[in-house]
Design an enzyme around this catalytic site. Structure first.
Site, mmCIF file in Angstrom:
data_model
loop_
_atom_site.group_PDB
_atom_site.id
_atom_site.type_symbol
_atom_site.label_atom_id
_atom_site.label_comp_id
_atom_site.label_asym_id
_atom_site.label_seq_id
_atom_site.Cartn_x
_atom_site.Cartn_y
_atom_site.Cartn_z
ATOM 1 N N GLU A 336 0.834 -1.205 0.000
ATOM 2 C CA GLU A 336 0.000 0.000 0.000
ATOM 3 C C GLU A 336 0.867 1.253 0.000
ATOM 4 O O GLU A 336 1.757 1.387 0.841
ATOM 5 C CB GLU A 336 -0.884 0.039 1.255
ATOM 6 C CG GLU A 336 -1.891 -1.084 1.315
ATOM 7 C CD GLU A 336 -2.769 -1.022 2.571
ATOM 8 O OE1 GLU A 336 -3.944 -1.367 2.445
ATOM 9 O OE2 GLU A 336 -2.288 -0.646 3.654
ATOM 10 N N CYS A 337 0.593 2.167 -0.931
ATOM 11 C CA CYS A 337 1.218 3.481 -0.967
ATOM 12 C C CYS A 337 2.747 3.385 -0.923
ATOM 13 O O CYS A 337 3.368 3.074 -1.929
ATOM 14 C CB CYS A 337 0.657 4.373 0.135
ATOM 15 S SG CYS A 337 0.812 6.138 -0.267
ATOM 16 N N GLY A 338 3.379 3.628 0.220
ATOM 17 C CA GLY A 338 4.834 3.522 0.304
ATOM 18 C C GLY A 338 5.334 2.157 -0.135
ATOM 19 O O GLY A 338 6.380 2.029 -0.788
ATOM 20 N N GLY A 435 -0.944 -0.718 -4.707
ATOM 21 C CA GLY A 435 -1.544 0.529 -5.176
ATOM 22 C C GLY A 435 -1.382 1.614 -4.136
ATOM 23 O O GLY A 435 -0.910 1.367 -3.026
#
Length: 462
Positions: A336-338, A435
Protein backbone atom coordinates in the site's frame (compact mmCIF):
# COMPACT_ATOMS: atom_id res chain seq x y z
CA UNK A 1 -24.69 1.40 33.84
CA UNK A 2 -21.06 1.94 34.67
CA UNK A 3 -19.39 5.24 34.15
CA UNK A 4 -16.38 5.99 32.01
CA UNK A 5 -14.53 9.05 30.80
CA UNK A 6 -14.18 10.19 27.20
CA UNK A 7 -14.03 13.52 25.43
CA UNK A 8 -13.91 14.73 21.83
CA UNK A 9 -11.58 17.63 21.01
CA UNK A 10 -13.36 19.43 18.16
CA UNK A 11 -12.37 22.60 16.35
CA UNK A 12 -14.26 25.43 14.68
CA UNK A 13 -12.17 24.72 11.56
CA UNK A 14 -8.83 23.30 10.46
CA UNK A 15 -6.02 25.15 12.19
CA UNK A 16 -8.14 26.00 15.26
CA UNK A 17 -5.61 24.19 17.45
CA UNK A 18 -7.11 20.71 17.98
CA UNK A 19 -3.81 18.83 17.72
CA UNK A 20 -2.03 21.18 20.14
CA UNK A 21 -4.82 20.83 22.70
CA UNK A 22 -5.14 17.06 22.19
CA UNK A 23 -1.45 16.31 22.61
CA UNK A 24 -1.05 18.74 25.51
CA UNK A 25 -4.07 17.28 27.29
CA UNK A 26 -2.89 13.69 26.73
CA UNK A 27 0.59 14.50 28.01
CA UNK A 28 -0.71 16.45 31.03
CA UNK A 29 -3.18 13.71 32.07
CA UNK A 30 -0.56 11.00 31.60
CA UNK A 31 1.83 13.00 33.79
CA UNK A 32 -0.87 12.99 36.49
CA UNK A 33 -0.75 9.19 36.41
CA UNK A 34 -3.81 8.47 34.27
CA UNK A 35 -3.95 5.80 31.55
CA UNK A 36 -4.93 7.71 28.41
CA UNK A 37 -6.24 6.21 25.15
CA UNK A 38 -6.10 8.24 21.94
CA UNK A 39 -8.46 8.15 18.95
CA UNK A 40 -8.60 10.16 15.73
CA UNK A 41 -11.67 10.92 13.64
CA UNK A 42 -11.10 10.24 9.96
CA UNK A 43 -8.53 8.19 8.06
CA UNK A 44 -5.38 10.16 9.02
CA UNK A 45 -2.24 8.25 10.12
CA UNK A 46 -0.11 11.16 11.30
CA UNK A 47 -2.04 12.38 14.38
CA UNK A 48 -2.43 8.82 15.74
CA UNK A 49 1.37 8.47 15.52
CA UNK A 50 1.64 11.47 17.87
CA UNK A 51 -1.03 10.09 20.20
CA UNK A 52 0.71 6.71 20.39
CA UNK A 53 4.06 8.37 21.18
CA UNK A 54 2.48 10.48 23.95
CA UNK A 55 0.18 7.91 25.59
CA UNK A 56 2.17 4.72 25.07
CA UNK A 57 -1.01 3.02 23.73
CA UNK A 58 -1.81 2.45 20.04
CA UNK A 59 -4.15 5.23 18.92
CA UNK A 60 -7.03 4.17 16.68
CA UNK A 61 -9.03 5.75 13.87
CA UNK A 62 -12.79 6.19 14.22
CA UNK A 63 -14.06 6.64 10.69
CA UNK A 64 -17.76 6.63 9.92
CA UNK A 65 -17.21 6.69 6.16
CA UNK A 66 -14.88 3.69 5.87
CA UNK A 67 -16.56 1.70 8.63
CA UNK A 68 -20.10 0.89 9.68
CA UNK A 69 -21.46 2.63 12.78
CA UNK A 70 -21.36 -0.67 14.70
CA UNK A 71 -17.71 -1.19 13.76
CA UNK A 72 -16.81 2.35 14.89
CA UNK A 73 -18.38 1.64 18.28
CA UNK A 74 -16.66 -1.73 18.54
CA UNK A 75 -13.25 -0.22 17.76
CA UNK A 76 -13.87 2.46 20.37
CA UNK A 77 -14.91 0.00 23.09
CA UNK A 78 -12.03 -2.42 22.35
CA UNK A 79 -9.50 0.40 22.18
CA UNK A 80 -10.68 2.04 25.42
CA UNK A 81 -10.45 -1.13 27.52
CA UNK A 82 -8.18 -0.53 30.51
CA UNK A 83 -7.90 3.25 29.98
CA UNK A 84 -8.96 5.86 32.56
CA UNK A 85 -9.93 8.36 29.88
CA UNK A 86 -10.25 8.33 26.09
CA UNK A 87 -9.42 11.46 24.11
CA UNK A 88 -10.82 11.63 20.58
CA UNK A 89 -9.21 14.18 18.29
CA UNK A 90 -11.61 15.54 15.68
CA UNK A 91 -10.97 16.22 12.01
CA UNK A 92 -11.28 19.62 10.25
CA UNK A 93 -14.14 21.69 11.70
CA UNK A 94 -16.59 19.87 13.98
CA UNK A 95 -19.31 19.52 11.31
CA UNK A 96 -17.07 19.02 8.26
CA UNK A 97 -17.39 15.58 6.73
CA UNK A 98 -18.33 13.83 3.55
CA UNK A 99 -20.91 16.33 2.32
CA UNK A 100 -22.14 19.87 2.94
CA UNK A 101 -25.71 18.88 3.75
CA UNK A 102 -25.22 16.28 6.52
CA UNK A 103 -22.93 15.35 9.43
CA UNK A 104 -21.78 12.14 7.68
CA UNK A 105 -18.16 11.34 8.41
CA UNK A 106 -17.75 14.37 10.69
CA UNK A 107 -16.40 14.80 14.21
CA UNK A 108 -19.98 15.64 15.29
CA UNK A 109 -21.19 12.26 13.99
CA UNK A 110 -18.43 10.39 15.86
CA UNK A 111 -19.32 12.25 19.09
CA UNK A 112 -22.98 11.21 18.71
CA UNK A 113 -22.13 7.60 17.79
CA UNK A 114 -19.87 7.16 20.81
CA UNK A 115 -22.03 9.26 23.16
CA UNK A 116 -19.02 11.45 23.91
CA UNK A 117 -19.08 14.98 25.35
CA UNK A 118 -17.32 17.57 23.17
CA UNK A 119 -14.73 20.20 24.05
CA UNK A 120 -14.78 22.90 21.35
CA UNK A 121 -11.50 24.65 20.54
CA UNK A 122 -12.33 28.14 19.27
CA UNK A 123 -9.89 30.42 17.49
CA UNK A 124 -10.69 33.69 19.31
CA UNK A 125 -8.17 35.88 17.51
CA UNK A 126 -9.62 39.36 16.76
CA UNK A 127 -12.90 38.57 18.56
CA UNK A 128 -14.63 39.40 21.81
CA UNK A 129 -18.38 38.85 22.31
CA UNK A 130 -18.60 37.43 18.77
CA UNK A 131 -16.91 34.27 20.07
CA UNK A 132 -20.18 33.50 21.89
CA UNK A 133 -22.09 33.68 18.60
CA UNK A 134 -19.74 31.11 17.09
CA UNK A 135 -20.12 28.71 20.01
CA UNK A 136 -23.91 29.21 19.99
CA UNK A 137 -24.02 28.35 16.29
CA UNK A 138 -22.09 25.14 16.93
CA UNK A 139 -24.49 24.25 19.75
CA UNK A 140 -27.58 24.83 17.59
CA UNK A 141 -26.57 23.13 14.34
CA UNK A 142 -27.00 19.66 15.85
CA UNK A 143 -27.94 19.63 19.54
CA UNK A 144 -27.38 15.84 19.64
CA UNK A 145 -23.64 16.60 19.55
CA UNK A 146 -23.17 17.65 23.16
CA UNK A 147 -20.67 20.51 23.61
CA UNK A 148 -19.76 20.62 27.32
CA UNK A 149 -16.96 23.17 27.34
CA UNK A 150 -14.78 25.53 25.31
CA UNK A 151 -11.05 26.17 25.06
CA UNK A 152 -10.30 29.70 23.88
CA UNK A 153 -7.28 29.49 21.60
CA UNK A 154 -5.05 32.27 20.22
CA UNK A 155 -6.19 34.87 22.77
CA UNK A 156 -4.07 38.02 22.96
CA UNK A 157 -3.88 38.29 26.75
CA UNK A 158 -5.46 37.14 29.99
CA UNK A 159 -7.78 40.16 29.75
CA UNK A 160 -8.90 39.09 26.28
CA UNK A 161 -9.58 35.61 27.67
CA UNK A 162 -11.76 37.05 30.47
CA UNK A 163 -13.97 38.94 27.98
CA UNK A 164 -14.43 35.89 25.75
CA UNK A 165 -15.09 33.68 28.78
CA UNK A 166 -17.76 36.03 30.20
CA UNK A 167 -19.55 36.24 26.85
CA UNK A 168 -19.53 32.49 26.13
CA UNK A 169 -20.51 31.44 29.65
CA UNK A 170 -23.40 33.91 29.76
CA UNK A 171 -24.80 33.23 26.28
CA UNK A 172 -24.04 29.52 25.85
CA UNK A 173 -24.36 28.16 29.39
CA UNK A 174 -21.16 26.10 29.22
CA UNK A 175 -17.78 26.74 30.86
CA UNK A 176 -14.68 28.04 29.12
CA UNK A 177 -12.26 25.56 30.68
CA UNK A 178 -9.10 27.44 29.74
CA UNK A 179 -7.17 29.25 27.07
CA UNK A 180 -3.95 29.31 25.10
CA UNK A 181 -2.25 32.59 24.28
CA UNK A 182 -1.35 33.47 20.74
CA UNK A 183 2.20 34.41 21.80
CA UNK A 184 2.75 31.00 23.43
CA UNK A 185 1.70 29.13 20.34
CA UNK A 186 4.04 26.19 20.02
CA UNK A 187 4.40 25.26 16.42
CA UNK A 188 3.84 21.59 15.97
CA UNK A 189 6.18 20.97 13.06
CA UNK A 190 4.24 21.14 9.78
CA UNK A 191 2.74 17.77 9.01
CA UNK A 192 5.30 17.21 6.32
CA UNK A 193 6.39 13.76 5.35
CA UNK A 194 9.59 13.51 7.34
CA UNK A 195 7.71 14.12 10.52
CA UNK A 196 6.72 10.66 11.65
CA UNK A 197 10.22 9.22 11.61
CA UNK A 198 11.24 12.03 13.98
CA UNK A 199 8.34 11.10 16.28
CA UNK A 200 9.53 7.49 16.22
CA UNK A 201 13.09 8.54 17.03
CA UNK A 202 11.78 10.38 20.09
CA UNK A 203 12.89 13.80 18.81
CA UNK A 204 9.50 15.37 19.55
CA UNK A 205 9.32 14.27 23.20
CA UNK A 206 10.52 17.69 24.47
CA UNK A 207 7.74 19.33 22.43
CA UNK A 208 5.14 17.01 24.01
CA UNK A 209 6.47 17.95 27.48
CA UNK A 210 6.23 21.66 26.64
CA UNK A 211 2.64 21.25 25.45
CA UNK A 212 1.78 19.49 28.72
CA UNK A 213 3.28 22.43 30.67
CA UNK A 214 1.39 24.94 28.55
CA UNK A 215 -1.99 23.21 28.95
CA UNK A 216 -1.35 22.61 32.65
CA UNK A 217 -0.82 26.34 33.25
CA UNK A 218 -3.97 27.82 31.72
CA UNK A 219 -6.45 24.95 31.37
CA UNK A 220 -8.51 23.49 34.22
CA UNK A 221 -7.64 19.79 34.00
CA UNK A 222 -9.83 18.84 36.98
CA UNK A 223 -12.86 20.40 35.29
CA UNK A 224 -12.14 18.56 32.01
CA UNK A 225 -11.82 15.32 34.02
CA UNK A 226 -15.35 15.95 35.39
CA UNK A 227 -16.83 17.03 32.04
CA UNK A 228 -15.49 13.85 30.39
CA UNK A 229 -17.79 11.63 32.47
CA UNK A 230 -20.15 9.62 30.28
CA UNK A 231 -22.24 6.48 30.49
CA UNK A 232 -20.27 3.40 29.67
CA UNK A 233 -20.57 2.57 25.97
CA UNK A 234 -21.56 -0.94 24.98
CA UNK A 235 -20.87 -2.49 21.58
CA UNK A 236 -21.50 -5.87 20.01
CA UNK A 237 -18.14 -7.48 19.21
CA UNK A 238 -19.12 -8.36 15.64
CA UNK A 239 -15.89 -7.67 13.80
CA UNK A 240 -13.71 -9.78 16.09
CA UNK A 241 -16.09 -12.12 17.95
CA UNK A 242 -16.91 -14.99 15.62
CA UNK A 243 -13.46 -15.29 14.17
CA UNK A 244 -11.15 -17.05 16.59
CA UNK A 245 -13.65 -19.83 17.08
CA UNK A 246 -13.65 -20.74 13.38
CA UNK A 247 -9.90 -20.87 12.89
CA UNK A 248 -8.29 -24.21 13.71
CA UNK A 249 -4.81 -23.86 15.20
CA UNK A 250 -3.00 -25.89 12.56
CA UNK A 251 -4.16 -23.51 9.80
CA UNK A 252 -2.00 -20.67 11.03
CA UNK A 253 0.16 -18.88 8.50
CA UNK A 254 2.95 -16.35 8.98
CA UNK A 255 2.56 -12.95 7.37
CA UNK A 256 5.70 -10.83 7.32
CA UNK A 257 5.03 -7.13 7.93
CA UNK A 258 7.59 -4.48 6.91
CA UNK A 259 7.68 -2.07 9.84
CA UNK A 260 10.16 0.74 10.45
CA UNK A 261 10.46 4.49 9.81
CA UNK A 262 10.06 3.96 6.05
CA UNK A 263 6.97 1.70 6.33
CA UNK A 264 4.70 2.19 9.30
CA UNK A 265 1.21 3.31 8.33
CA UNK A 266 -0.95 0.40 9.43
CA UNK A 267 -4.38 0.60 11.02
CA UNK A 268 -4.02 -1.42 14.26
CA UNK A 269 -7.27 -3.21 13.33
CA UNK A 270 -5.78 -4.41 10.03
CA UNK A 271 -3.01 -6.19 11.90
CA UNK A 272 -5.37 -7.42 14.64
CA UNK A 273 -7.82 -8.83 12.09
CA UNK A 274 -5.01 -10.77 10.40
CA UNK A 275 -4.12 -12.23 13.80
CA UNK A 276 -7.76 -12.89 14.69
CA UNK A 277 -8.21 -14.85 11.46
CA UNK A 278 -5.27 -17.08 12.33
CA UNK A 279 -2.14 -15.36 10.98
CA UNK A 280 1.08 -14.98 12.94
CA UNK A 281 2.69 -11.61 12.24
CA UNK A 282 6.45 -11.38 11.83
CA UNK A 283 7.68 -7.75 11.82
CA UNK A 284 10.93 -6.93 10.05
CA UNK A 285 12.79 -3.75 9.06
CA UNK A 286 13.97 -3.39 5.45
CA UNK A 287 15.63 -0.11 6.49
CA UNK A 288 17.76 -1.92 9.06
CA UNK A 289 18.88 -4.37 6.38
CA UNK A 290 16.45 -7.17 7.27
CA UNK A 291 15.37 -9.35 4.35
CA UNK A 292 11.93 -10.90 3.85
CA UNK A 293 11.85 -13.65 6.52
CA UNK A 294 12.18 -17.13 4.96
CA UNK A 295 9.25 -18.49 7.01
CA UNK A 296 6.81 -15.93 5.53
CA UNK A 297 3.68 -17.34 3.85
CA UNK A 298 2.48 -13.80 2.99
CA UNK A 299 3.82 -10.25 2.95
CA UNK A 300 2.33 -6.86 3.92
CA UNK A 301 4.24 -3.68 2.96
CA UNK A 302 2.40 -0.70 4.38
CA UNK A 303 2.54 3.00 3.70
CA UNK A 304 5.12 5.37 5.09
CA UNK A 305 7.90 7.49 3.72
CA UNK A 306 10.22 5.40 1.57
CA UNK A 307 11.22 8.60 -0.26
CA UNK A 308 12.77 9.96 2.97
CA UNK A 309 15.05 6.92 3.00
CA UNK A 310 15.33 6.34 -0.76
CA UNK A 311 19.11 6.41 -0.70
CA UNK A 312 19.46 3.82 2.12
CA UNK A 313 16.76 1.56 0.65
CA UNK A 314 18.28 1.62 -2.83
CA UNK A 315 21.75 0.71 -1.57
CA UNK A 316 20.86 -2.53 0.16
CA UNK A 317 20.95 -5.02 -2.70
CA UNK A 318 20.41 -8.03 -0.42
CA UNK A 319 17.14 -6.58 0.87
CA UNK A 320 15.91 -5.57 -2.60
CA UNK A 321 16.81 -9.01 -3.94
CA UNK A 322 14.88 -10.72 -1.10
CA UNK A 323 11.73 -8.79 -2.11
CA UNK A 324 12.26 -9.65 -5.79
CA UNK A 325 12.60 -13.33 -4.94
CA UNK A 326 9.73 -13.48 -2.45
CA UNK A 327 7.13 -11.44 -4.33
CA UNK A 328 8.31 -12.58 -7.75
CA UNK A 329 8.12 -16.16 -6.49
CA UNK A 330 4.40 -15.83 -5.69
CA UNK A 331 4.28 -14.86 -2.00
CA UNK A 332 0.73 -13.42 -1.52
CA UNK A 333 1.53 -9.72 -1.03
CA UNK A 334 -0.35 -6.51 -0.34
CA UNK A 335 1.65 -3.31 -0.88
CA UNK A 336 0.00 0.00 0.00
CA UNK A 337 1.22 3.48 -0.97
CA UNK A 338 4.83 3.52 0.30
CA UNK A 339 4.94 -0.26 -0.21
CA UNK A 340 3.70 0.18 -3.78
CA UNK A 341 6.34 2.89 -4.43
CA UNK A 342 9.05 0.59 -3.08
CA UNK A 343 8.12 -2.19 -5.54
CA UNK A 344 8.38 0.05 -8.64
CA UNK A 345 11.59 0.54 -10.65
CA UNK A 346 12.66 3.79 -8.97
CA UNK A 347 11.75 6.67 -6.69
CA UNK A 348 12.73 10.13 -7.99
CA UNK A 349 13.04 12.60 -5.10
CA UNK A 350 12.13 16.31 -5.28
CA UNK A 351 15.77 17.22 -5.99
CA UNK A 352 15.66 15.10 -9.16
CA UNK A 353 17.76 12.19 -7.86
CA UNK A 354 16.59 8.77 -9.03
CA UNK A 355 16.99 5.81 -6.67
CA UNK A 356 16.46 2.28 -8.00
CA UNK A 357 13.94 0.20 -6.03
CA UNK A 358 12.73 -3.43 -6.19
CA UNK A 359 11.59 -3.16 -9.82
CA UNK A 360 8.76 -5.71 -9.84
CA UNK A 361 6.25 -3.09 -11.00
CA UNK A 362 7.17 -1.38 -14.29
CA UNK A 363 7.46 2.40 -14.12
CA UNK A 364 8.68 4.86 -11.55
CA UNK A 365 7.42 7.21 -8.89
CA UNK A 366 8.25 10.93 -8.82
CA UNK A 367 7.94 12.99 -5.64
CA UNK A 368 6.48 16.49 -5.82
CA UNK A 369 6.17 19.24 -3.22
CA UNK A 370 2.40 19.55 -3.48
CA UNK A 371 -0.18 16.94 -2.57
CA UNK A 372 -0.97 14.61 -5.49
CA UNK A 373 -4.01 12.90 -3.99
CA UNK A 374 -6.05 13.09 -0.81
CA UNK A 375 -9.46 11.65 -0.11
CA UNK A 376 -11.68 8.67 0.60
CA UNK A 377 -11.92 5.83 -1.88
CA UNK A 378 -14.56 3.21 -2.49
CA UNK A 379 -12.63 0.35 -3.97
CA UNK A 380 -13.60 -2.59 -6.16
CA UNK A 381 -11.15 -5.26 -7.22
CA UNK A 382 -10.28 -5.72 -10.88
CA UNK A 383 -9.73 -9.01 -12.72
CA UNK A 384 -6.65 -10.72 -11.26
CA UNK A 385 -6.84 -9.14 -7.79
CA UNK A 386 -6.74 -12.11 -5.39
CA UNK A 387 -7.87 -10.02 -2.38
CA UNK A 388 -10.93 -8.33 -3.90
CA UNK A 389 -12.73 -9.61 -6.97
CA UNK A 390 -14.87 -7.46 -9.24
CA UNK A 391 -17.94 -8.03 -7.04
CA UNK A 392 -16.15 -7.19 -3.78
CA UNK A 393 -15.95 -3.71 -2.32
CA UNK A 394 -13.76 -2.20 0.39
CA UNK A 395 -13.11 1.33 1.60
CA UNK A 396 -9.94 3.26 2.16
CA UNK A 397 -8.19 6.51 1.40
CA UNK A 398 -5.36 8.00 -0.64
CA UNK A 399 -2.83 10.50 0.67
CA UNK A 400 0.42 10.99 -1.24
CA UNK A 401 2.82 13.53 -2.67
CA UNK A 402 4.05 11.43 -5.57
CA UNK A 403 2.87 10.45 -9.03
CA UNK A 404 3.41 7.12 -10.74
CA UNK A 405 4.08 6.79 -14.46
CA UNK A 406 4.83 3.95 -16.86
CA UNK A 407 4.70 3.33 -20.61
CA UNK A 408 3.61 -0.26 -20.09
CA UNK A 409 -0.02 -1.44 -20.33
CA UNK A 410 -0.52 -2.67 -16.78
CA UNK A 411 -3.06 -4.92 -15.09
CA UNK A 412 -4.68 -2.58 -12.52
CA UNK A 413 -5.52 -3.72 -8.99
CA UNK A 414 -8.57 -1.59 -8.26
CA UNK A 415 -11.35 0.53 -9.59
CA UNK A 416 -11.41 3.41 -7.08
CA UNK A 417 -14.21 5.90 -6.68
CA UNK A 418 -13.56 9.27 -5.04
CA UNK A 419 -15.06 12.75 -5.22
CA UNK A 420 -13.60 13.26 -8.67
CA UNK A 421 -15.08 10.13 -10.23
CA UNK A 422 -13.84 6.62 -10.86
CA UNK A 423 -10.39 5.57 -12.07
CA UNK A 424 -8.30 2.42 -12.39
CA UNK A 425 -5.54 2.29 -9.75
CA UNK A 426 -2.54 0.20 -8.75
CA UNK A 427 -1.10 -3.02 -10.08
CA UNK A 428 -2.17 -6.66 -9.67
CA UNK A 429 -0.43 -9.69 -11.11
CA UNK A 430 -0.15 -13.21 -9.76
CA UNK A 431 -0.19 -12.97 -5.97
CA UNK A 432 0.70 -9.29 -5.79
CA UNK A 433 -1.83 -6.51 -5.12
CA UNK A 434 -0.30 -3.05 -4.96
CA UNK A 435 -1.54 0.53 -5.18
CA UNK A 436 -1.68 3.95 -3.58
CA UNK A 437 -4.94 3.17 -1.74
CA UNK A 438 -4.73 2.42 2.00
CA UNK A 439 -7.48 -0.10 2.73
CA UNK A 440 -9.24 -0.47 6.07
CA UNK A 441 -9.86 -4.21 6.52
CA UNK A 442 -12.74 -3.39 8.89
CA UNK A 443 -14.65 -2.24 5.78
CA UNK A 444 -14.51 -5.78 4.33
CA UNK A 445 -12.97 -8.47 6.55
CA UNK A 446 -13.48 -10.99 3.75
CA UNK A 447 -10.28 -9.77 2.14
CA UNK A 448 -8.46 -11.05 5.26
CA UNK A 449 -9.98 -14.51 4.77
CA UNK A 450 -9.04 -14.50 1.11
CA UNK A 451 -5.48 -13.44 1.89
CA UNK A 452 -4.99 -16.17 4.48
CA UNK A 453 -6.57 -18.79 2.20
CA UNK A 454 -4.20 -17.79 -0.61
CA UNK A 455 -1.23 -18.03 1.80
CA UNK A 456 -2.36 -21.55 2.75
CA UNK A 457 -2.73 -22.60 -0.90
CA UNK A 458 0.70 -21.30 -1.84
CA UNK A 459 2.21 -22.83 1.30
CA UNK A 460 0.65 -26.22 0.49
CA UNK A 461 2.00 -26.07 -3.08
CA UNK A 462 5.48 -25.26 -1.80
Amino acid sequence: MGESRRIVIAGTGSGAGKTTVTIGLMAALKRMGHVVQGFKCGPDYIDPTYHTAVTGRASRNLDSFMLSHDTVKEIFVRGSAGADISIIEGVMGMYDGKEATSDKGSTAEISILTGSPVLLVVNCQSMARSAAAIVKGFQLLNPAARIVGVIANKVGSEGHHKIVKAAIEQECGIPVVGYLKRENELEIPERHLGLVPSVERGELSPLFEKLADLIGETVDLELIWELAKAEELKAEPKLFAPIAAQMPEEKSVTIAVAKDSAFHFYYPENLELLEAYGAKLHFFSPLAGETVPPEADGLYIGGGFPEEFASELSQNQTVLESFRTAVGGGLPTLAECGGFMFLTEAIVTTDGESYPMVGLIPGKVTMQKKLAALGYREVRGKEGNFLLDTEQQAKGHEFHYSTYATDAELPHAYETKGLRGTKPEGFAAGNLVAGYTHLHFGSNPELVTRWIERCLEVGARA
